[in-house]
Design a protein around this motif. Structure first.
Motif, PDB file in Angstrom:
ATOM      1  N   SER A 285      34.618  19.927   4.940  1.00  0.00           N
ATOM      2  CA  SER A 285      34.816  18.547   5.371  1.00  0.00           C
ATOM      3  C   SER A 285      35.753  18.522   6.565  1.00  0.00           C
ATOM      4  N   VAL A 286      35.505  17.592   7.468  1.00  0.00           N
ATOM      5  CA  VAL A 286      36.354  17.434   8.646  1.00  0.00           C
ATOM      6  C   VAL A 286      37.547  16.544   8.322  1.00  0.00           C
ATOM      7  N   GLU A 309      18.835  14.534  -5.921  1.00  0.00           N
ATOM      8  CA  GLU A 309      17.796  14.787  -4.915  1.00  0.00           C
ATOM      9  C   GLU A 309      18.109  14.033  -3.616  1.00  0.00           C
ATOM     10  N   GLU A 310      18.679  12.846  -3.740  1.00  0.00           N
ATOM     11  CA  GLU A 310      19.044  12.090  -2.538  1.00  0.00           C
ATOM     12  C   GLU A 310      20.112  12.827  -1.739  1.00  0.00           C
ATOM     13  N   ARG A 311      21.047  13.422  -2.439  1.00  0.00           N
ATOM     14  CA  ARG A 311      22.055  14.238  -1.733  1.00  0.00           C
ATOM     15  C   ARG A 311      21.390  15.448  -1.079  1.00  0.00           C
ATOM     16  N   PHE A 312      20.473  16.090  -1.806  1.00  0.00           N
ATOM     17  CA  PHE A 312      19.760  17.240  -1.231  1.00  0.00           C
ATOM     18  C   PHE A 312      19.029  16.846   0.053  1.00  0.00           C
ATOM     19  N   ASP A 313      18.402  15.665   0.045  1.00  0.00           N
ATOM     20  CA  ASP A 313      17.662  15.210   1.234  1.00  0.00           C
ATOM     21  C   ASP A 313      18.580  15.117   2.443  1.00  0.00           C
ATOM     22  N   VAL A 314      19.780  14.559   2.221  1.00  0.00           N
ATOM     23  CA  VAL A 314      20.729  14.411   3.335  1.00  0.00           C
ATOM     24  C   VAL A 314      21.204  15.781   3.817  1.00  0.00           C
ATOM     25  N   VAL A 315      21.519  16.676   2.872  1.00  0.00           N
ATOM     26  CA  VAL A 315      21.966  18.028   3.244  1.00  0.00           C
ATOM     27  C   VAL A 315      20.873  18.734   4.035  1.00  0.00           C
ATOM     28  N   GLU A 316      19.636  18.601   3.584  1.00  0.00           N
ATOM     29  CA  GLU A 316      18.523  19.255   4.283  1.00  0.00           C
ATOM     30  C   GLU A 316      18.365  18.701   5.698  1.00  0.00           C
ATOM     31  N   GLY A 317      18.514  17.384   5.835  1.00  0.00           N
ATOM     32  CA  GLY A 317      18.436  16.788   7.166  1.00  0.00           C
ATOM     33  C   GLY A 317      19.537  17.294   8.081  1.00  0.00           C
ATOM     34  N   PHE A 318      20.751  17.363   7.570  1.00  0.00           N
ATOM     35  CA  PHE A 318      21.871  17.900   8.358  1.00  0.00           C
ATOM     36  C   PHE A 318      21.653  19.384   8.683  1.00  0.00           C
ATOM     37  N   LEU A 319      21.075  20.096   7.751  1.00  0.00           N
ATOM     38  CA  LEU A 319      20.870  21.536   7.938  1.00  0.00           C
ATOM     39  C   LEU A 319      19.909  21.799   9.092  1.00  0.00           C
ATOM     40  N   HIS A 320      18.846  21.030   9.161  1.00  0.00           N
ATOM     41  CA  HIS A 320      17.841  21.250  10.200  1.00  0.00           C
ATOM     42  C   HIS A 320      18.284  20.707  11.563  1.00  0.00           C
ATOM     43  N   GLY A 321      19.061  19.655  11.570  1.00  0.00           N
ATOM     44  CA  GLY A 321      19.514  19.071  12.843  1.00  0.00           C
ATOM     45  C   GLY A 321      20.877  19.601  13.224  1.00  0.00           C
ATOM     46  N   PHE A 322      20.967  20.909  13.435  1.00  0.00           N
ATOM     47  CA  PHE A 322      22.285  21.528  13.604  1.00  0.00           C
ATOM     48  C   PHE A 322      23.005  21.059  14.862  1.00  0.00           C
ATOM     49  N   MET A 323      22.270  20.735  15.950  1.00  0.00           N
ATOM     50  CA  MET A 323      22.956  20.291  17.171  1.00  0.00           C
ATOM     51  C   MET A 323      23.578  18.909  16.978  1.00  0.00           C
ATOM     52  N   ASP A 324      22.816  18.012  16.372  1.00  0.00           N
ATOM     53  CA  ASP A 324      23.366  16.682  16.077  1.00  0.00           C
ATOM     54  C   ASP A 324      24.487  16.783  15.042  1.00  0.00           C
ATOM     55  N   ARG A 325      24.367  17.758  14.136  1.00  0.00           N
ATOM     56  CA  ARG A 325      25.425  17.946  13.139  1.00  0.00           C
ATOM     57  C   ARG A 325      26.734  18.358  13.808  1.00  0.00           C
ATOM     58  N   ASP A 326      26.650  19.219  14.801  1.00  0.00           N
ATOM     59  CA  ASP A 326      27.860  19.605  15.534  1.00  0.00           C
ATOM     60  C   ASP A 326      28.490  18.401  16.238  1.00  0.00           C
ATOM     61  N   ALA A 327      27.640  17.546  16.794  1.00  0.00           N
ATOM     62  CA  ALA A 327      28.151  16.332  17.443  1.00  0.00           C
ATOM     63  C   ALA A 327      28.811  15.418  16.412  1.00  0.00           C
ATOM     64  N   LEU A 328      28.210  15.355  15.238  1.00  0.00           N
ATOM     65  CA  LEU A 328      28.773  14.539  14.160  1.00  0.00           C
ATOM     66  C   LEU A 328      30.152  15.065  13.748  1.00  0.00           C
ATOM     67  N   ARG A 329      30.261  16.359  13.592  1.00  0.00           N
ATOM     68  CA  ARG A 329      31.553  16.950  13.209  1.00  0.00           C
ATOM     69  C   ARG A 329      32.616  16.687  14.274  1.00  0.00           C
ATOM     70  N   GLY A 548      29.279  18.886   5.303  1.00  0.00           N
ATOM     71  CA  GLY A 548      29.971  20.116   4.944  1.00  0.00           C
ATOM     72  C   GLY A 548      29.101  21.017   4.085  1.00  0.00           C
ATOM     73  N   PHE A 549      28.315  20.418   3.174  1.00  0.00           N
ATOM     74  CA  PHE A 549      27.367  21.203   2.374  1.00  0.00           C
ATOM     75  C   PHE A 549      26.343  21.890   3.273  1.00  0.00           C
ATOM     76  N   ALA A 550      25.897  21.176   4.304  1.00  0.00           N
ATOM     77  CA  ALA A 550      24.938  21.772   5.235  1.00  0.00           C
ATOM     78  C   ALA A 550      25.554  22.947   5.988  1.00  0.00           C
ATOM     79  N   VAL A 551      26.815  22.790   6.376  1.00  0.00           N
ATOM     80  CA  VAL A 551      27.501  23.862   7.112  1.00  0.00           C
ATOM     81  C   VAL A 551      27.613  25.117   6.257  1.00  0.00           C
ATOM     82  N   VAL A 552      28.083  24.951   5.017  1.00  0.00           N
ATOM     83  CA  VAL A 552      28.264  26.124   4.157  1.00  0.00           C
ATOM     84  C   VAL A 552      26.924  26.706   3.738  1.00  0.00           C
ATOM     85  N   SER A 553      25.910  25.866   3.574  1.00  0.00           N
ATOM     86  CA  SER A 553      24.578  26.362   3.201  1.00  0.00           C
ATOM     87  C   SER A 553      23.963  27.187   4.319  1.00  0.00           C
ATOM     88  N   GLU A 554      24.145  26.738   5.548  1.00  0.00           N
ATOM     89  CA  GLU A 554      23.620  27.499   6.689  1.00  0.00           C
ATOM     90  C   GLU A 554      24.381  28.811   6.868  1.00  0.00           C
TER      91      GLU A 554
END
Length: 855
Positions: A285-286, A309-329, A548-554
């Motif tokens: 977490s930031v 499953e709803e949380r998984f969906d969000v994590v999966e979306g963050f995981l695939h959109g890594f460039m936007d995720r970096d901007a978000l962080r 943060g889950f997406a970051v650690v999962s990747e």
């Protein structure tokens, strides 16, 4: 000694706060007297003095400067003490007799609000416990720093209360004085927290909005107890408190105190720190808000698959959109702790810099919304819609406050020019006056011919004209009035300067007073928007945890799990913490299968081979899945478990006077008494703390109880190889083992899980690795060889002891098994518990046995 009026005042106030250090304001110091002074001097390492010059009847005293008191208060609070702040509440100049003093706040471990007293990424919970005649208990949790409250109804008895309380980082517990003494003692010993008393549970009208979610009178009474305590101790506005949420315990996976400790979810057993825990691995977490929410999720994993499953969906979306995720962080780095800022606003201890942090955080909301809308995931887009931009609030803070204001709110320089017309006029008068002063200096230099003449100002004497003594003869006699004499100079004032001084100082004084009033008005306008800020904080926290889950999962190649009602399958599962700690890629992954045909995995293998790691990684994988995080494996099909019970790595409970074996039995009993067919049970080396036969008998009986009556998914590790024959009689038990090989007299741990039972335990090899003397190792090898030869002559089939058949009674441990002689030496050897012995104990025991053999 004769009591002075001031000392009488002190003793009267102290009598009302016997369980707290009384910080008694005297001028620029907080003073303490009598026992408070003695104890505070010791705890704070400050000088202990005496009042009235060291006479026999003099009073012990010590003090701390009021401007640095917060550090001393923090020190006491961290040690579990309370501090009553007693201030002067009237102007000493206007007082007749002793200045009136009152306790304006009672600072306790559970009610601190100052930033320097709070752990940024941890909750600071105060809780209350109420007991009702029907045997039920109600626990109320409150984090005053963020205004969050929650209520739980406990109907499972006192043990259930302790297990629930242990799962939360409580700093203080509020109870009734009528709570049984045994329960009070358990709170001190088991939880090691500050205990306070509040008997009044009167429901007040102002509590009604906070109780709108509570539909049970017991919950309302319990919440009232805590609210009364907070109100009585804090003596100020609590407008930031949110309506209490009801914790439906059946909505979450339950973790008892043993399991949370054994699995090291938020802190390690040995060092009691975050490093090495599951939280340490997962927390990417930031914001501080995100870290606190993650800890809440770990304390209460979900049971509802849809929400997971709803949380998984969000994590999966963050995981695939890594460039936007970096901007978000990157954007989240500019978001301060909205929850605690809102709390400070309501509490009245917010300053202008805090409000600037609030402004900067709120200004980031449009950018966060834009970034979230760029993800190709509906659930992430919905989070964007939940982020409402408080445009009015941002506009207010932008137009009113300087971007770099001082810490103090009473000395001016907070409000921008142009925000308030009257303030602008005062400032203009002050600035014009100061310009006139600068021009006066030049004028006086020209008229007197004194180039070193200067016009200055200080708070005591105001404005003055300073002339060195060497130039005094150049001054005109009729206009200059002496004001102050210095060593090398004289200071003067003129009628003209005196008149202007009054105008300037009046303008500055009114300007500062008006700024303070304007700041309070701004704070009150922000206070009205606290619910909006708190909702934003909730949404931002969720976003932060899930990214943060997406970051650690990747980073660790975690996989999205799926859920099944009848099968748990993990392919190449890994322990999330152990693999992070290991310096290379040496962690050996393993499969785990528990399905309709298999309820129990009986795992054998040598010490240090990885049995406990294998068991823990299963539990941690389940927990990670049920909080909505991807899991460490190639593929996972998980079951939704209602409870997890573990008995791993027990130790003596010295406080309660319980041995390792007693702790082991208590943990095992808790699992057997509370587990359901939807639970997960992990039992490691049950029976080690007693004699061999006792241990094996208990271990088998526990396995049979789980298999025949509870039907919970279970992993049971053991060194009792006799238990592996249970696979023949228990149809849902399967043997597995950790593979190890012997090479050139040394054991090689392969850490691979294979079907079937282990062929031996390699205990002597492990002892050799531990550094026991070679002579002892050789002797142990000889004894083992004798025992194995003796064991081969026994009539029991497949090496299983006859007393393990259910229809036969256990053989007493003092007798040799059937078919054996009364050889006391052999019997003593069999009853040695090597796993509970130190190297010195082992040598002494071998020496005794050797003497017995030679006799």
């Amino acid at each position: 000694m004769a009591k002075t009026p001031m000392m009488e005042q002190y003793l009267k106030i102290k009598a009302e706060h016997k369980d707290a250090f009384l910080f008694f304001r005297l001028g620029d110091f907080y003073e303490m007297f009598f026992d408070d002074a003695i104890h505070a001097a010791r705890e704070l390492e400050i000088t202990l003095t005496k009042r009235d010059g060291g006479k026999e009847d003099s009073v012990p005293m010590c003090g701390v400067p009021y401007h640095s008191a917060s550090n001393y208060i923090k020190n006491l609070i961290d040690k579990g003490y309370k501090v009553a702040i007693c201030e002067q509440v009237e102007d000493p100049k206007a007082a007749k007799g002793v200045v009136k003093r009152e306790v304006v706040q009672l600072v306790t471990p559970g009610t601190v609000m100052e930033t320097n007293m709070l752990e940024e990424r941890d909750h600071n919970y105060i809780a209350s416990l109420s007991h009702f005649h029907d045997g039920s208990y109600v626990i109320v949790y409150n984090d005053l720093s963020i205004g969050e409250s929650s209520v739980a109804l406990i109907s499972g008895g006192w043990d259930a209360v302790l297990h629930e309380l242990y799962n939360q980082p409580i700093k203080e517990m509020v109870i009734s004085s009528e709570l049984p003494e045994t329960c009070q003692q358990a709170l001190y010993e088991k939880l090691n927290i500050t205990v306070s008393f509040q008997d009044e549970i009167t429901f007040k009208a102002e509590y009604r909005p906070l109780c709108e979610n509570l539909n049970d009178e017991r919950l309302v009474q319990a919440f009232s107890r805590l609210l009364n305590y907070i109100q009585n101790t804090q003596k100020r506005s609590l407008d930031h408190l949110q309506p209490a949420n009801v914790i439906e315990l059946d909505y979450y996976l339950s973790l008892d105190m043993y399991s949370k400790r054994n699995l090291e979810l938020t802190e390690t057993i040995m060092k009691k720190g975050k490093h090495g825990s599951l939280l340490w691995v997962l927390d990417h977490s930031v914001t501080a808000m995100g870290s606190r929410m993650l800890k809440k999720w770990l304390d209460r994993p979900l049971l509802k698959q849809q929400e997971i499953e709803e949380r998984f969906d969000v994590v999966e979306g963050f995981l695939h959109g890594f460039m936007d995720r970096d901007a978000l962080r990157e954007a989240l780095k500019s978001v301060y702790d909205l929850e605690r800022l809102a709390g400070r606003v309501a509490y009245g201890n917010v300053n202008a810099r805090d409000l600037i942090q609030l402004k900067q955080s709120l200004e980031k909301i449009p950018e966060l919304k834009t970034i979230l809308n760029q993800f190709d995931q509906v659930k992430i887009n919905e989070l964007s819609r939940d982020l409402s931009y408080p445009e009015y609030l941002v506009s207010l803070l932008v137009s009113s406050l300087h971007d770099d204001p001082p810490v103090s709110i009473t000395e001016g320089s907070i409000i921008k020019d142009g925000y308030h017309e009257k303030l602008d006029k005062y400032r203009e008068a002050s600035r014009n006056g100061k310009q006139w002063i600068a021009e006066l200096e030049q004028k006086e230099r020209q008229e007197t011919g004194i180039k070193s003449l200067k016009v200055g100002f200080n708070r005591v004497f105001g404005y003055y004209i300073e002339v060195t003594k060497a130039n005094l003869h150049l001054l005109p006699e009729d206009r200059y009035e002496r004001k102050q004499t210095l060593t090398n100079a004289e200071r003067y004032i003129t009628p003209e300067l005196k008149e202007k001084e009054q105008l300037i100082l009046e303008a500055e004084e009114k300007s500062v007073d008006l700024e303070y009033q304007l700041f309070l008005e701004i704070r009150d306008q922000v206070k009205e928007r606290i619910p909006e800020i708190q909702y934003l904080a909730e949404v931002v926290s969720q976003i932060d945890v899930l990214q943060g889950f997406a970051v650690v999962s990747e980073a660790n190649q975690y996989t999205r799990p799926h859920f099944s009602q009848d099968k748990l399958f993990i392919k190449n599962g890994r322990h999330p913490v152990v693999e992070r700690v290991m310096k290379d890629d040496a962690f050996v992954p393993n499969d785990i299968v528990l399905d309709q045909e298999t309820d129990i995995l009986l795992i054998t293998g040598p010490n240090m081979s990885g049995k406990s790691t294998y068991m823990r990684q299963l539990a941690l994988t389940v927990i990670m899945g049920q909080i909505g995080c991807f899991v460490p494996c190639e593929e996972a099909r998980l079951q939704l478990f209602d409870q997890i019970f573990t008995r791993i790595g027990a130790a003596d409970d010295l406080v309660s006077g319980q041995s390792t074996f007693m702790v082991e039995m208590l943990e095992a009993n808790h699992a057997l008494a509370n587990a359901t067919e939807n639970s997960l049970i992990l039992l490691d080396e049950i029976g080690r703390g007693t004699s061999t036969y006792d241990g094996m008998a208990l271990a088998q009986a526990i396995v049979e109880q789980i298999h025949n009556h509870i039907h919970a998914k279970t992993v049971f590790s053991t060194h009792y190889h006799e238990l592996t024959t249970l696979e023949n009689s228990l149809d849902k038990l399967k043997n597995i083992h950790v593979r190890a090989e012997e090479y050139e007299g040394k054991v090689v741990f392969l850490h691979q899980i294979k079907d079937g039972a282990a062929d031996q335990s390699y205990g002597i090899h492990v002892a050799k690795l531990a550094g026991l003397p070679s002579s002892l190792i050789d002797r142990a090898g000889s004894i083992l060889e004798q025992l194995e030869k003796s064991d081969q002559s026994r009539p029991e089939e497949a090496g299983q002891l006859s007393f393990f058949a259910e229809e036969k009674s256990p053989v007493k441990e003092t007798k040799a098994p059937s078919g054996q002689s009364d050889n006391k030496l052999i019997n003593d050897l069999k009853n040695i518990n090597l796993f509970e012995m130190t190297p010195m104990d082992a040598m002494n025991e071998l020496y005794r046995l050797q003497k017995q053999a030679k006799a």
